[in-house]
Design a protein around this motif. Structure first.
Motif, PDB file in Angstrom:
ATOM      1  N   ILE A  84       0.021  16.241  17.354  1.00  0.00           N
ATOM      2  CA  ILE A  84       0.071  14.864  17.859  1.00  0.00           C
ATOM      3  C   ILE A  84      -1.101  14.052  17.318  1.00  0.00           C
ATOM      4  CG2 ILE A  84      -0.135  13.443  19.939  1.00  0.00           C
ATOM      5  CD1 ILE A  84       1.421  15.651  21.416  1.00  0.00           C
ATOM      6  N   GLN A  85      -2.304  14.651  17.335  1.00  0.00           N
ATOM      7  CA  GLN A  85      -3.478  13.928  16.842  1.00  0.00           C
ATOM      8  C   GLN A  85      -3.377  13.668  15.343  1.00  0.00           C
ATOM      9  OE1 GLN A  85      -5.352  12.632  18.951  1.00  0.00           O
ATOM     10  NE2 GLN A  85      -4.620  13.789  20.710  1.00  0.00           N
ATOM     11  N   LEU A  91       0.858  -1.182   0.000  1.00  0.00           N
ATOM     12  CA  LEU A  91       0.000   0.000   0.000  1.00  0.00           C
ATOM     13  C   LEU A  91       0.891   1.227   0.000  1.00  0.00           C
ATOM     14  CD1 LEU A  91      -2.656  -1.094   2.608  1.00  0.00           C
ATOM     15  CD2 LEU A  91      -2.643  -1.451   0.144  1.00  0.00           C
ATOM     16  N   LYS A  92       0.556   2.185  -0.830  1.00  0.00           N
ATOM     17  CA  LYS A  92       1.381   3.372  -0.968  1.00  0.00           C
ATOM     18  C   LYS A  92       1.437   4.138   0.348  1.00  0.00           C
ATOM     19  CE  LYS A  92       0.579   4.048  -5.908  1.00  0.00           C
ATOM     20  NZ  LYS A  92       0.030   4.956  -6.957  1.00  0.00           N
ATOM     21  N   ALA A  93       2.645   4.534   0.698  1.00  0.00           N
ATOM     22  CA  ALA A  93       2.795   5.347   1.905  1.00  0.00           C
ATOM     23  C   ALA A  93       2.164   6.708   1.689  1.00  0.00           C
ATOM     24  CB  ALA A  93       4.277   5.508   2.251  1.00  0.00           C
ATOM     25  N   GLN A  94       1.446   7.164   2.682  1.00  0.00           N
ATOM     26  CA  GLN A  94       0.801   8.471   2.593  1.00  0.00           C
ATOM     27  C   GLN A  94       1.861   9.570   2.628  1.00  0.00           C
ATOM     28  OE1 GLN A  94      -1.882   9.198   5.778  1.00  0.00           O
ATOM     29  NE2 GLN A  94      -3.059  10.713   4.697  1.00  0.00           N
ATOM     30  N   ASN A  95       1.699  10.554   1.760  1.00  0.00           N
ATOM     31  CA  ASN A  95       2.607  11.699   1.774  1.00  0.00           C
ATOM     32  C   ASN A  95       2.372  12.480   3.062  1.00  0.00           C
ATOM     33  OD1 ASN A  95       3.739  11.109  -0.733  1.00  0.00           O
ATOM     34  ND2 ASN A  95       2.086  12.168  -1.817  1.00  0.00           N
ATOM     35  N   ARG A  96       3.276  12.337   3.985  1.00  0.00           N
ATOM     36  CA  ARG A  96       3.097  12.966   5.291  1.00  0.00           C
ATOM     37  C   ARG A  96       3.719  14.354   5.309  1.00  0.00           C
ATOM     38  NH1 ARG A  96       2.395   8.461   8.888  1.00  0.00           N
ATOM     39  NH2 ARG A  96       2.102   9.927  10.598  1.00  0.00           N
ATOM     40  N   LYS A  97       2.974  15.294   5.808  1.00  0.00           N
ATOM     41  CA  LYS A  97       3.507  16.644   5.962  1.00  0.00           C
ATOM     42  C   LYS A  97       4.557  16.650   7.071  1.00  0.00           C
ATOM     43  CE  LYS A  97      -0.568  18.434   6.672  1.00  0.00           C
ATOM     44  NZ  LYS A  97      -1.651  19.398   6.942  1.00  0.00           N
ATOM     45  N   SER A  98       5.494  17.563   6.943  1.00  0.00           N
ATOM     46  CA  SER A  98       6.490  17.698   7.997  1.00  0.00           C
ATOM     47  C   SER A  98       5.805  18.213   9.261  1.00  0.00           C
ATOM     48  CB  SER A  98       7.587  18.671   7.575  1.00  0.00           C
ATOM     49  OG  SER A  98       7.082  19.997   7.496  1.00  0.00           O
ATOM     50  N   ILE A  99       6.445  17.936  10.404  1.00  0.00           N
ATOM     51  CA  ILE A  99       5.875  18.381  11.681  1.00  0.00           C
ATOM     52  C   ILE A  99       5.751  19.896  11.709  1.00  0.00           C
ATOM     53  CG2 ILE A  99       6.312  18.508  14.168  1.00  0.00           C
ATOM     54  CD1 ILE A  99       7.513  15.738  14.022  1.00  0.00           C
ATOM     55  N   ALA A 141      -0.108  24.671  10.235  1.00  0.00           N
ATOM     56  CA  ALA A 141      -1.514  24.479   9.863  1.00  0.00           C
ATOM     57  C   ALA A 141      -2.430  24.629  11.070  1.00  0.00           C
ATOM     58  CB  ALA A 141      -1.705  23.104   9.217  1.00  0.00           C
ATOM     59  N   GLN A 142      -1.938  24.216  12.248  1.00  0.00           N
ATOM     60  CA  GLN A 142      -2.745  24.338  13.459  1.00  0.00           C
ATOM     61  C   GLN A 142      -2.960  25.799  13.852  1.00  0.00           C
ATOM     62  OE1 GLN A 142      -4.194  21.776  15.088  1.00  0.00           O
ATOM     63  NE2 GLN A 142      -3.383  20.406  13.518  1.00  0.00           N
ATOM     64  N   LEU A 143      -2.089  26.681  13.376  1.00  0.00           N
ATOM     65  CA  LEU A 143      -2.178  28.100  13.743  1.00  0.00           C
ATOM     66  C   LEU A 143      -3.055  28.887  12.784  1.00  0.00           C
ATOM     67  CD1 LEU A 143       1.565  28.755  14.689  1.00  0.00           C
ATOM     68  CD2 LEU A 143      -0.329  28.129  16.203  1.00  0.00           C
ATOM     69  N   ARG A 144      -3.469  28.249  11.658  1.00  0.00           N
ATOM     70  CA  ARG A 144      -4.304  28.946  10.676  1.00  0.00           C
ATOM     71  C   ARG A 144      -5.770  28.816  11.080  1.00  0.00           C
ATOM     72  NH1 ARG A 144      -1.116  25.877   6.759  1.00  0.00           N
ATOM     73  NH2 ARG A 144       0.737  27.081   6.210  1.00  0.00           N
TER      74      ARG A 144
END
Length: 894
Positions: A107-108, A51-59, A65-68
């Protein structure tokens, strides 16, 4: 080439192709397999069987993104303003809150991304393949379409296969289809229809399912993302994350408050400009008031309330992965539940048995065990390959259920096996639909056979009745058939058993001849005992329970009727029926169905989406890989903690540590109370802030001096945004909350009169503060509109205003304990945190007022008992007024 192309026009349905057609289409050799050279070429063309690995965003990107978020922007503005005002401690606290919230969000998000990784780990076992006319064990990631794969018991299926050989082959497909019983496979079956449920495709096998019995050979039809489990991974990897209702409301509130704060700044500054006031002072005041208008502690308060709720729910076996999911649970009005292992016990159990002596009997503690019943159960035990010891079992779930039946009937299985050891057998065959075993009993022999009733009865010449073996008549056949049909009507799986006493050992070809029919048993995966009450409670609370399962329609409907989910056959439909209707039609009729049977993972997702499209807030429960996409698509995904796969857990928002459906209802009750507590805090904060804004706007608008200076506004804001607001968020739950209907999707913090209450309370608090402010001037013999008023008179009047507005807010917090129940009924002391917060707030006021350097810092004056009595009289008015309104509101409802 694959059978999992998402475009229906390009799909090859190998279950509708013969073995020879499949081999030809896949360009392989059935006897020798692919050559290594050809396999390498195909591996280059199709890619690894992973299964293709999901393109994970950097931390870092996830953190940004959490601040937008609109409320976060407002909080940043509050930081700048408070820092500008020199209130560095407040600014630092706000920054810490922002960083903590963003870190939790990251974390989530990382945990959610683990769903794909869990799928990838599941899908990479070793596999036996035939290449260059040799059988080799290779890593399943190297398998390609056209490979010939060897299957045996205990081995995971490494890719999607079209079976080319099968011998008593049974595959556990429960993680993919939801069926608790292993599927019997027949390589030579060919289906005329293209679209049939996965669970009905007897000639195919799918990646990550498990061979439990027999052996087989299959040709690979799909690998990696082109497998059925690959389609599930594709659904999970889609970036369609939706915000919870709480997140949406807080976002909207943040935007509204941001605009309001800016408007207040501009309005006050404009008024002050035309009034000729000191612009520097008014700038500081307007900025301070803007800070006061924004409850910057809101995010922290919500986080605290949710965290308290999460801790409480964890003690009740509901583990929350995303904090906002707590509140969303309280909004749920549709609970879509998988059947197997969630509503049922995930173990086959014999419910009834029939012999010609006992007729039909239900299995319970009072079951009378006749000689025929003892013989029936003993025969089922001896003609079995399963094991069951100390709760641990192996083998077919049906056979395990028969061993459990013997235990329930107090039959000593070990004594049976030792007194009648097996000496020969004829294994189960899907064509014969039966198995038989030969046993030696002292100097004689006994043959036992069990299987499908319509097959076994053809091999019988006699029956046992009242302890005697008598000829089998048409009457006997009719009675037996009617008994089996009655069990089938209850969705019980039936299994017949016969025997034959022998004087000597016989050959296998004579095993299944001239048998003596003993009887038939009916079994089912039974409902969990506690689920009935939970579903009834949910129904009273306006929550509909929907069953979504891969099992057969009749079985699902029978369980649904027992649980009170459905009552009519028209309330059940199937995946095949869903395939024949567009999504728009499904959405228009979705409310008519309570049971969805024989569904695929795509169907589950479409069902959840259809319910959501009609304005419902949907929870989906499940435990298998096949449930993961629908858990992801639902407002709240709930996974089983004991039986659930890692894929399901990672795709969910909540995990049930006890796999108990009733825990969901407990969690919903907690969610409702938590939302109510959050709403109490929000409404209280806004009412207080509106009171501050009204005070300043009215005073400036009519030309009064400024009633509260910048530092006083910040102190008031700090005091009311912390202790009372947090204490309200910790309010004990309302025992009547599950008698209320779920909140509508468009419900917000201002619904049900809360907005009106905020405005009226704000106006009342503001006017009472103005009264105290003006009264302070008059008590000293001055008009507040006079010129050249001494500074100590201004300080005296502001002190009374300062004490009054905080007193109003502290005492008024008690009225928020319940929307319509009086505080005298709820009790002042039932929330000890709130009572303590009010006491601490008053003590802090004494410190500010009577500690000299604090008094000087806030430009206040110490006052005597007369002033305190006046302040108390004004401060208690909002609480008393609200209690009077509650009395009239209750009387109108009655």
């Amino acid at each position: 080439m694959t059978n999992t192309d998402t475009s229906k026009d390009n799909i090859t349905f190998f279950h509708a192709k013969s073995v020879d057609e499949s081999i030809e289409m896949l360009k392989t050799n059935r006897s020798s397999g692919l050559s290594e050279n050809e396999a390498q070429q195909r591996l280059s063309a199709y890619g690894p069987n992973q299964l293709k690995a999901q393109n994970r965003k950097s931390i870092f990107k996830m953190f940004l993104a959490q601040l937008r978020d609109a409320l976060i922007y407002v909080l940043f503005a509050a930081v700048v303003i408070t820092m500008f005002m020199g209130e560095y401690l407040d600014g630092i606290i706000i920054i810490i809150v922002i960083l903590i919230n963003a870190t939790l969000g990251v974390i989530q998000e990382i945990r959610a991304g683990n769903a794909i990784e869990a799928l990838r780990k599941m899908a990479t076992p070793k596999a036996l393949v035939k290449r260059d006319n040799q059988v080799k064990e290779i890593g399943s990631e190297n398998i390609v379409p056209g490979d010939i794969v060897i299957l045996d018991a205990g081995r995971y299926i490494p890719a999607d296969l079209r079976l080319v050989e099968s011998a008593n082959l049974q595959i556990d497909e429960s993680a993919l289809t939801g069926e608790s019983v292993a599927a019997e496979k027949d390589a030579f079956a060919v289906f005329s229809e293209d679209y049939i449920p996965l669970g009905d495709r007897d000639n195919t096998a799918y990646m990550s399912t498990l061979v439990t019995y027999g052996r087989g050979i299959g040709v690979v039809t799909g690998t990696g993302a082109d497998t059925e489990i690959g389609k599930i991974a594709g659904i999970l990897s889609q970036d369609d994350e939706t915000k919870t209702p709480l997140e949406i409301r807080l976002d909207q509130l943040g935007k509204t408050l941001g605009k309001a704060a800016l408007a207040i700044c501009v309005l006050i500054f404009i008024i002050s400009f035309f009034q000729g006031r000191d612009l520097t002072e008014m700038f500081l005041t307007s900025v301070s008031l803007a800070v006061a208008a924004i409850p910057e502690g809101l995010a922290a308060i919500v986080a605290v309330v949710l965290s308290i709720g999460v801790t409480k729910m964890a003690k009740q076996n509901a583990i929350i992965k995303r904090l906002p999911a707590v509140e969303t649970l309280g909004s749920v009005n549709i609970v879509c539940s998988d059947k197997t292992g969630t509503l049922t016990q995930n173990k086959m159990t014999v419910q009834e048995f029939f012999t010609f002596t006992d007729k039909t009997q239900k299995i319970d503690d009072k079951t009378y065990l006749s000689a025929e019943a003892h013989l029936l159960s003993s025969a089922m035990v001896l003609a079995s390959d399963a094991t069951l010891e100390n709760g641990d079992s192996t083998g077919d779930p049906t056979e395990i259920a028969l061993l459990q039946l013997a235990d329930n009937l107090k039959i000593d299985r070990k004594d049976l096996w030792s007194s009648q050891p097996r000496i020969d057998e004829q294994a189960f065959d899907s064509k014969r639909k039966m198995m038989s075993t030969l046993h030696q009993q002292e100097d004689k022999f006994m043959l036992y056979a069990k299987g499908a009733i319509d097959s076994l009865i053809l091999k019988c010449k006699h029956v046992v009745e009242d302890g005697e073996i008598i000829p089998l008549t048409d009457t006997h056949k009719t009675i037996l058939t009617h008994a089996a049909d009655a069990m089938s009507d209850k969705a019980l799986r039936t299994l017949a058993v016969a025997y034959k006493p022998l004087e000597k050992q016989i050959d296998r070809e004579d095993f299944e001849k001239n048998l003596v029919m003993i009887g038939v048993v009916g079994m089912i995966d039974p409902p969990r005992e506690e689920v009935n009450d939970s579903i009834a409670t949910a129904k009273e609370a306006g929550i509909s329970t929907i069953m979504i399962t891969g099992d057969h329609k009749n079985t699902a409907l029978a369980i649904a009727k027992k649980l009170g989910i459905a009552s009519e056959r028209s309330e059940a439909t199937t995946g095949a029926a869903i395939d024949n209707m567009p999504q728009e039609e499904l959405e228009s009729h979705i409310g008519e169905y309570k049971v969805f049977a024989r569904v695929s993972p795509e169907h589950k997702v479409n069902i959840v989406k259809a319910f959501r499209a009609k304005g419902n807030i949907v929870s989906m429960t499940g435990d298998g890989v096949n449930d993961a996409p629908s858990l992801h698509a639902a407002d709240i995904g709930v996974a089983m903690g004991i039986e659930g796969t890692d894929v399901a857990k990672n795709a969910s928002d909540m995990i049930l540590a006890d796999d108990n459906f009733s825990t969901i209802i407990v969690a919903i009750e907690q969610g409702r109370n938590i939302y109510n507590n959050i709403k109490k805090s929000v409404v209280f904060l806004l009412a207080c802030n509106v009171g501050e804004v009204i005070t300043m706007l009215v005073a400036i608008g009519v030309g009064l001096p400024i009633p509260l200076i910048a530092t006083q506004l910040l102190w008031i804001n700090l005091l009311t945004d912390t202790l009372p607001a947090v204490a309200l968020g910790m309010d004990p739950g309302d025992k009547d909350v599950m008698r209320e209907k779920p909140r509508p999707l468009n419900d917000n913090f201002f619904s049900h009169g809360a907005g009106r209450r905020i405005i009226l309370a704000g106006i009342l608090i503001g006017l009472l503060t103005i009264v105290a402010f003006v009264g302070g001037y008059q008590a000293k013999g001055y008009s507040p509109f006079a010129d050249n008023i001494p500074e100590n008179i201004h300080e005296y009047a502001r002190t009374l205003a300062f004490l009054t507005i905080i007193g109003c807010q502290l005492f008024y917090s008690f009225s928020f304990r319940h929307a319509y129940k009086s505080i005298f009924r709820v009790g002042f002391f039932s929330n000890r945190y709130l009572f303590g917060a009010v006491v601490i707030g008053l003590l802090l006021q004494l410190i500010v007022l009577y500690v000299p350097f604090m008094t000087a810092a806030f430009k206040l004056q110490a006052v005597g008992i007369q002033e305190w009595l006046a302040v108390f009289g004004l401060s208690i008015i909002p609480l008393l007024a609200n209690e009077i309104v509650k009395v009239f509101a209750i009387s109108r409802q009655q």
